[in-house]
Structure formats: C-alpha cells, structure tokens
Design a protein around this motif. Sequence first.
Motif, PDB file in Angstrom:
ATOM      1  N   PRO A   1      -9.688  -4.321   3.126  1.00  0.00           N
ATOM      2  CA  PRO A   1      -9.025  -3.202   2.445  1.00  0.00           C
ATOM      3  C   PRO A   1      -7.526  -3.477   2.283  1.00  0.00           C
ATOM      4  O   PRO A   1      -6.952  -4.304   2.998  1.00  0.00           O
ATOM      5  CB  PRO A   1      -9.266  -2.012   3.373  1.00  0.00           C
ATOM      6  N   ASP A   2      -6.910  -2.771   1.348  1.00  0.00           N
ATOM      7  CA  ASP A   2      -5.476  -2.945   1.090  1.00  0.00           C
ATOM      8  C   ASP A   2      -4.650  -2.844   2.368  1.00  0.00           C
ATOM      9  O   ASP A   2      -3.734  -3.627   2.572  1.00  0.00           O
ATOM     10  CB  ASP A   2      -4.961  -1.895   0.098  1.00  0.00           C
ATOM     11  N   ARG A   3      -4.972  -1.876   3.193  1.00  0.00           N
ATOM     12  CA  ARG A   3      -4.174  -1.652   4.405  1.00  0.00           C
ATOM     13  C   ARG A   3      -4.178  -2.875   5.321  1.00  0.00           C
ATOM     14  O   ARG A   3      -3.146  -3.267   5.848  1.00  0.00           O
ATOM     15  CB  ARG A   3      -4.690  -0.431   5.151  1.00  0.00           C
ATOM     16  N   HIS A   4      -5.332  -3.483   5.510  1.00  0.00           N
ATOM     17  CA  HIS A   4      -5.423  -4.658   6.371  1.00  0.00           C
ATOM     18  C   HIS A   4      -4.698  -5.848   5.754  1.00  0.00           C
ATOM     19  O   HIS A   4      -4.042  -6.617   6.455  1.00  0.00           O
ATOM     20  CB  HIS A   4      -6.868  -5.003   6.658  1.00  0.00           C
ATOM     21  N   ALA A   5      -4.841  -6.007   4.451  1.00  0.00           N
ATOM     22  CA  ALA A   5      -4.146  -7.092   3.760  1.00  0.00           C
ATOM     23  C   ALA A   5      -2.633  -6.901   3.848  1.00  0.00           C
ATOM     24  O   ALA A   5      -1.888  -7.862   4.061  1.00  0.00           O
ATOM     25  CB  ALA A   5      -4.601  -7.161   2.303  1.00  0.00           C
ATOM     26  N   LEU A   6      -2.185  -5.667   3.707  1.00  0.00           N
ATOM     27  CA  LEU A   6      -0.758  -5.377   3.817  1.00  0.00           C
ATOM     28  C   LEU A   6      -0.255  -5.653   5.231  1.00  0.00           C
ATOM     29  O   LEU A   6       0.831  -6.215   5.409  1.00  0.00           O
ATOM     30  CB  LEU A   6      -0.482  -3.924   3.426  1.00  0.00           C
TER      31      LEU A   6
END
Length: 58
Positions: A20-25
């Motif tokens: 998910p975006d949050r983990h990638a960020l």
Amino acid sequence: MCCRPAVERAFAEMKASGAPDRHALEAALIIHRFHHPEVPFQDALTEVSRWTVGRLVH
C-alpha cells in the motif's frame, strides 16, 4: 538531494510488489532519514511525499 533516486526507487519497487502507499512511503522515508538525519521529520515527510506521491501527506 543525492538520495532522491534511491527514495523514488524504494517507493516504486514497494508499490510494484503490491504494498500500500503508506508502506511504500514509510520505506522511502527511512531511506531519506538515513541519508539526512539532520532534517526534521515533518520536513522529510513533506519532501518524500512530493517526490513520490506528488502530494502532501497530512
């Protein structure tokens, strides 16, 4: 900054793996903070957000 390619690559590879975006960020932010520990957290988050998702994260 010299770490921008590494930050962008980490984000892109995490997203490509289905994260998910949050983990990638978070992964991209860890790389930025490793290279620039002197940058305040909120400033680092803002910069990494601009480089990766192209918007500010609140």
